[in-house]
Design a protein around this motif. Structure first.
Motif, PDB file in Angstrom:
ATOM      1  N   GLY A  56       8.468  -1.853   0.722  1.00  0.00           N
ATOM      2  CA  GLY A  56       7.810  -2.132  -0.561  1.00  0.00           C
ATOM      3  C   GLY A  56       7.782  -0.913  -1.458  1.00  0.00           C
ATOM      4  O   GLY A  56       8.110  -0.983  -2.650  1.00  0.00           O
TER       5      GLY A  56
ATOM      6  N   ARG B 195       9.598  -0.258  -5.131  1.00  0.00           N
ATOM      7  CA  ARG B 195       8.851   0.153  -6.310  1.00  0.00           C
ATOM      8  C   ARG B 195       9.488   1.398  -6.955  1.00  0.00           C
ATOM      9  O   ARG B 195       9.706   1.444  -8.155  1.00  0.00           O
ATOM     10  CB  ARG B 195       7.405   0.456  -5.909  1.00  0.00           C
ATOM     11  CG  ARG B 195       6.538   0.726  -7.120  1.00  0.00           C
ATOM     12  CD  ARG B 195       5.261   1.433  -6.733  1.00  0.00           C
ATOM     13  NE  ARG B 195       4.741   2.100  -7.902  1.00  0.00           N
ATOM     14  CZ  ARG B 195       3.830   1.569  -8.706  1.00  0.00           C
ATOM     15  NH1 ARG B 195       3.329   0.387  -8.455  1.00  0.00           N
ATOM     16  NH2 ARG B 195       3.434   2.213  -9.773  1.00  0.00           N
TER      17      ARG B 195
ATOM     18  N   ALA C 253       4.934  -6.211  -9.783  1.00  0.00           N
ATOM     19  CA  ALA C 253       5.547  -7.204  -8.906  1.00  0.00           C
ATOM     20  C   ALA C 253       5.919  -6.581  -7.570  1.00  0.00           C
ATOM     21  O   ALA C 253       5.697  -7.173  -6.508  1.00  0.00           O
ATOM     22  CB  ALA C 253       6.778  -7.801  -9.573  1.00  0.00           C
ATOM     23  N   THR C 254       6.458  -5.338  -7.636  1.00  0.00           N
ATOM     24  CA  THR C 254       6.815  -4.710  -6.362  1.00  0.00           C
ATOM     25  C   THR C 254       5.567  -4.316  -5.583  1.00  0.00           C
ATOM     26  O   THR C 254       5.585  -4.310  -4.367  1.00  0.00           O
ATOM     27  CB  THR C 254       7.709  -3.470  -6.563  1.00  0.00           C
ATOM     28  OG1 THR C 254       7.009  -2.577  -7.419  1.00  0.00           O
ATOM     29  CG2 THR C 254       9.041  -3.830  -7.135  1.00  0.00           C
TER      30      THR C 254
ATOM     31  N   LEU D 247       4.683  -7.252  -3.754  1.00  0.00           N
ATOM     32  CA  LEU D 247       5.608  -7.328  -2.618  1.00  0.00           C
ATOM     33  C   LEU D 247       5.105  -6.435  -1.478  1.00  0.00           C
ATOM     34  O   LEU D 247       5.063  -6.843  -0.316  1.00  0.00           O
ATOM     35  CB  LEU D 247       7.005  -6.881  -3.065  1.00  0.00           C
ATOM     36  CG  LEU D 247       8.070  -6.824  -1.981  1.00  0.00           C
ATOM     37  CD1 LEU D 247       8.579  -8.224  -1.675  1.00  0.00           C
ATOM     38  CD2 LEU D 247       9.237  -5.925  -2.391  1.00  0.00           C
ATOM     39  N   THR D 248       4.712  -5.212  -1.835  1.00  0.00           N
ATOM     40  CA  THR D 248       4.224  -4.267  -0.825  1.00  0.00           C
ATOM     41  C   THR D 248       2.982  -4.828  -0.126  1.00  0.00           C
ATOM     42  O   THR D 248       2.875  -4.795   1.097  1.00  0.00           O
ATOM     43  CB  THR D 248       3.866  -2.920  -1.481  1.00  0.00           C
ATOM     44  OG1 THR D 248       4.963  -2.507  -2.262  1.00  0.00           O
ATOM     45  CG2 THR D 248       3.545  -1.872  -0.434  1.00  0.00           C
TER      46      THR D 248
ATOM     47  N   LEU E 151       2.062  -7.907   0.084  1.00  0.00           N
ATOM     48  CA  LEU E 151       2.437  -9.089   0.868  1.00  0.00           C
ATOM     49  C   LEU E 151       3.042  -8.677   2.204  1.00  0.00           C
ATOM     50  O   LEU E 151       2.604  -9.124   3.269  1.00  0.00           O
ATOM     51  CB  LEU E 151       3.446  -9.906   0.059  1.00  0.00           C
ATOM     52  CG  LEU E 151       3.709 -11.300   0.583  1.00  0.00           C
ATOM     53  CD1 LEU E 151       2.528 -12.185   0.236  1.00  0.00           C
ATOM     54  CD2 LEU E 151       4.974 -11.869  -0.033  1.00  0.00           C
ATOM     55  N   LEU E 152       4.028  -7.769   2.140  1.00  0.00           N
ATOM     56  CA  LEU E 152       4.680  -7.301   3.368  1.00  0.00           C
ATOM     57  C   LEU E 152       3.651  -6.641   4.276  1.00  0.00           C
ATOM     58  O   LEU E 152       3.612  -6.872   5.477  1.00  0.00           O
ATOM     59  CB  LEU E 152       5.795  -6.310   3.038  1.00  0.00           C
ATOM     60  CG  LEU E 152       7.049  -6.893   2.392  1.00  0.00           C
ATOM     61  CD1 LEU E 152       7.987  -5.775   1.966  1.00  0.00           C
ATOM     62  CD2 LEU E 152       7.759  -7.815   3.353  1.00  0.00           C
TER      63      LEU E 152
END
Lengths: 414, 241
Positions: free
Chosen positions: A45, A49, A281-282, A285-286, A288-289
C-alpha cells in the motif's frame, strides 16, 4: 513484585515453552504469519501511494484541466446540452486571468504511425508551444539537436512533431529519429525532438505519445469537425491554483452566458486535488490490505488464547502445587502471561523478518515486478505493538483463570 | 511449658453444594503446642481433610477463629495465606505432588522462588535439605526416574527447605509399601524430636497414627475423642524444651 522474582518466574515460563517445542512453534506461527502479512500488505500500500505521488509530481501540481461537460465524467448532463470549448478561449484565458501563467489547447486523436516498414498505433496530441512548461515534459537532450516546436511552427502549421520515448524505441529501435520523417495517417511529419521518458501511469505508458502543433494536428489530422479535447492551464504557482480556477470559471460562465445559479457546462480539474484524492485512494488501499492482514494476526492471537487455555488445564495440578508452596495469585498470573507474551513477541520479531523478506522478494515474482513496496518503520512498530497487545489481551484471560484456581481443587485435579 | 502454636476456636466449615449446605466441620476447638506430633484420624467424609486444609492455610473457616502463633489466620487475605504457607508451613501429600520431568533439586528449590531467596542461596539450602532426608547425590535425578519412597523424601525435603514451624502430612504413606512407610515415618519422627518441628499427620491407619504423641479422632465434623500417648521420651523432651 521484585525484579528478581519476575526474572525467575520468567525462566519458569520459558522452560514450559521449551518443553513443548512443536506446540510453541505452531502457536507462534499464527503470529508470525499475522505480523508478516500486515507488514507485507502495508508495504504494498505504501509503495503504491509513493508511486502515485511521484507520478502526479511529474505531471505538475499547479496544472488545471478544462473540459467541456459533454466529456464530463460520471455526472448528470444538463438538459440544455453543453458548449464545446473553442480554441479562442485559450487566448482569452491568458489575457484576462492574472493567476494563469500558461494555457494550451489540447487536441487528441488516435493515429496509425508508419516509419519505413514499421507500424505503430498511438495517440497524437495537438498542443501549444508552451505545453512542456505546463505538463512538465522535457526534451531528451541525448538526441543532438532535439527541441520542442515553437510559436512559429504553431502559427505556420508546420508538419513537425516530437515523439515519446516508447515511439522512439518502437519505430527507430535505437537509431537517431531527429530529422526523420514519419507518416501519421499518411501525413508526413518531421521528428524534431524526443521526449524524456516519464514511465508508467495507471493507464499505461505515458511515453506512448506524439505531440504536434495544435494547428497542424487539428486541421491535417482531425478535419473540419475537430473538437478541442481540453485546455491545459498552469497557475503562476501552487498557491494560486484555486484562484486561477475561480478566474477561469468566471470567464467561461460569462462567455457561455450562464445565469447565476445555473450549473457549469464545463469542468475544471485541479491536478493537486486529483493527486490528493488519488493518494487518498491508495491510503484506503493500504488500510484495506492492512485490515485484512490484521485479521490473520487476530486469528493468531486466538490461537495463543486457545493453546494457553489448554496449557492451563493441563497444568492445573502444577498450579495447585505452586499455590500450596506459597505462590500468590499474581505469581501464577505473571507466569502464564509471560508465556503468552513471549509467544507473541518472538512471533512478532520473526513476523517482521518474514514481512520484510516477502516485501523485498515480491519483485522477483513476475506479476509483481513493477510494484514498489516500502516497509516503513511505523508499520513495523505498529505490527509489533499490535502483536504484543494481542499476546497480552489473549494471554490475560487464561492466565487469570489459572491464578483464580482454588489450591485445594487444583491439587485434587486428575 | 511449650508455647501454643495452633489455637482453633469453634471452627466450622460449610460447603454450598447446589441448594444444600453441607457442614464439613461443626465446631472444632483444639490447641496444638509447638513441637507436638499430632495425628488426625477419621473415616472418609469425617471432615479431616477439611480440617487439614484449614490448618494448612489452604482454606478459611466459615466461622470461628484460627490462631497460628497468636496471629488470627482466619482473617488473612488470600495473599497473606499464600505467604504464610510459604514461610511457615511445609506440605507432604499422599500423591507426592512433585513437578513432573523436573529434577529433585528443582522441586526442592520451588518454595524458595516464592520466598524471594537468591538463586545461589536457594541452591545451597536445597542441597542441605536433600541431604537431610538421605538423598545426597540424587539431586539431579528427574522425578519420574525415582521410586515412590524417594519421591516422598524429595517432598519432605521440599517441605523442610523453608525451615517451617509446621509440617502438614496428608496420608504421607498412603502410596508406599510397609517398609518404605516405616522409613518415611522415621524421618517425620526424627524431625519432630530432633528439630522440634510440629508435625500434623492425617491418616486412617492406626499403626501410622501411632507415631504421633497425640491423636484426635474426627467423625461427622467434630472431635470424637483424643488419645494422648504416654511416651516417656516425649514427655521428658516436652519438659526440657
Amino acid at each position: 513484585m521484585k525484579i528478581r522474582r519476575m526474572l525467575r518466574i520468567f525462566r519458569v515460563s520459558i522452560r514450559a515453552l521449551k518443553r513443548n517445542k512443536m506446540r510453541t512453534f505452531l502457536t507462534m506461527l499464527g503470529i508470525i504469519i499475522g505480523v508478516g502479512a500486515v507488514i507485507a500488505m502495508v508495504s504494498i500500500g505504501a509503495g503504491a501511494r509513493a508511486g502515485v505521488e511521484a507520478r502526479f509530481a511529474a505531471m505538475g501540481t499547479n496544472m488545471l484541466t478544462i473540459q467541456s461537460s459533454s466529456r464530463g465524467i460520471g455526472g448528470v448532463q444538463s438538459g440544455a446540452g453543453s458548449m464545446p470549448l473553442e480554441v479562442e478561449l485559450v487566448e482569452q484565458i491568458i489575457n484576462s486571468c492574472p493567476s494563469v501563467l500558461y494555457a494550451s489547447p489540447v487536441y487528441q486523436t488516435r493515429v496509425q504511425v508508419v516509419y519505413g516498414n514499421k507500424n505503430w498505433n498511438t495517440s497524437i496530441q495537438g498542443v501549444g508551444a508552451n505545453f512542456p512548461l505546463i505538463a512538465n515534459w522535457e526534451i531528451d537532450l541525448d538526441y543532438a539537436g532535439g527541441r520542442f516546436f515553437d510559436e512559429t511552427d504553431v502559427r505556420s502549421g508546420a508538419k513537425v512533431c516530437v515523439i515519446g520515448a516508447d515511439i522512439s524505441t518502437n519505430l527507430f529501435a535505437g537509431a537517431d529519429p531527429i530529422g526523420q520523417t514519419i507518416r501519421v495517417k499518411t501525413v508526413p511529419f518531421t521528428v524534431i525532438g524526443v521526449l524524456k521518458a516519464k514511465g508508467q501511469s495507471g493507464f499505461g505508458s505515458r511515453d506512448d505519445i506524439i505531440m504536434g502543433p495544435y494547428n497542424t494536428v487539428s486541421k491535417r489530422l482531425m478535419g473540419a469537425n475537430a473538437q478541442l479535447q481540453s485546455i491545459q492551464v498552469s497557475a503562476v504557482n501552487e498557491q494560486a491554483v484555486d484562484q486561477a480556477q475561480q478566474e477561469i470559471t468566471e470567464l467561461i460562465r460569462e462567455q457561455h452566458k450562464l445565469m447565476p445559479g445555473a450549473t457549469d457546462d464545463f469542468t475544471i480539474r485541479n491536478m493537486a486535488d486529483i493527486a490528493t484524492s488519488a493518494a487518498d485512494a491508495t491510503n484506503i488501499l493500504t488500510i484495506l490490505l492492512g485490515s485484512i492482514a490484521s485479521i490473520s494476526l487476530l486469528v493468531g492471537g486466538i490461537g495463543i488464547m486457545n493453546i494457553m487455555l489448554v496449557s492451563v488445564t493441563e497444568r492445573i495440578r502444577e498450579i495447585g502445587i505452586r499455590m500450596a508452596l506459597g505462590a500468590q495469585e499474581i505469581d501464577i498470573l505473571v507466569q502464564f502471561l509471560f508465556e503468552a507474551i513471549v509467544l507473541s513477541l518472538i512471533g512478532g520479531i520473526a513476523g517482521i523478518v518474514l514481512g520484510y523478506g516477502v516485501s523485498k522478494l515480491l519483485h522477483f515474482i513476475p506479476t509483481f515486478s513493477t510494484m514498489t513496496t516500502i516497509v516503513s518503520p511505523t508499520s513495523v512498530l505498529l505490527a509489533f505493538g499490535f502483536a504484543a497487545a494481542v499476546g497480552i489481551f489473549f494471554g490475560f484471560y487464561p492466565a487469570r483463570r489459572a491464578s483464580r484456581l482454588d489450591p485445594i481443587e487444583a491439587l485434587r485435579y486428575e | 511449658m511449650r508455647p501454643v502454636l495452633i489455637r482453633l476456636e469453634d471452627i466450622t466449615r460449610t460447603y454450598h453444594v447446589g441448594e444444600v449446605d453441607v457442614d464439613a466441620l461443626c465446631g472444632i476447638t483444639y490447641q496444638v503446642l509447638q513441637g507436638d506430633f499430632l495425628g488426625i484420624m477419621g473415616p472418609s467424609g469425617s471432615g479431616k481433610s477439611t480440617l487439614m486444609n484449614i490448618i494448612g492455610c489452604l482454606d478459611r473457616p466459615t466461622n470461628g477463629s484460627y490462631f497460628l502463633s497468636n496471629e488470627e489466620v482466619s482473617k488473612f487475605s488470600k495473599r497473606q495465606l499464600a505467604i504464610t504457607r510459604n514461610k511457615r508451613i511445609g506440605f507432604v501429600f499422599q500423591s507426592f505432588n512433585l513437578l513432573s520431568r523436573t529434577t529433585a533439586l528443582e522441586n526442592v528449590e520451588l518454595p524458595l522462588l516464592y520466598a524471594d531467596i537468591p538463586t545461589k542461596e536457594a541452591r545451597e539450602l536445597a542441597y542441605k535439605s536433600l541431604e537431610l532426608v538421605g538423598l545426597k547425590d540424587r539431586e539431579l535425578r528427574k522425578t519420574n526416574q525415582i521410586s515412590g519412597g524417594e519421591m516422598q523424601r524429595v517432598a519432605i525435603a521440599r517441605a523442610l527447605v523453608t525451615n517451617p514451624t509446621l509440617i502438614m502430612a496428608d496420608e504421607p504413606t498412603g502410596n508406599l509399601d510397609t517398609k518404605t512407610s516405616i522409613e518415611i515415618m522415621g524421618i517425620f519422627a526424627s524431625l519432630n524430636k530432633e528439630k522440634g518441628i510440629t508435625v500434623i499427620l492425617v491418616t486412617h491407619e492406626a499403626d501410622i497414627a501411632a507415631y504421633a504423641n497425640r491423636v484426635i479422632h474426627i467423625r461427622d465434623g467434630v472431635i470424637e475423642r483424643e488419645d494422648i500417648k504416654r511416651d516417656i521420651r516425649k514427655i521428658s523432651k516436652g519438659e526440657v524444651s
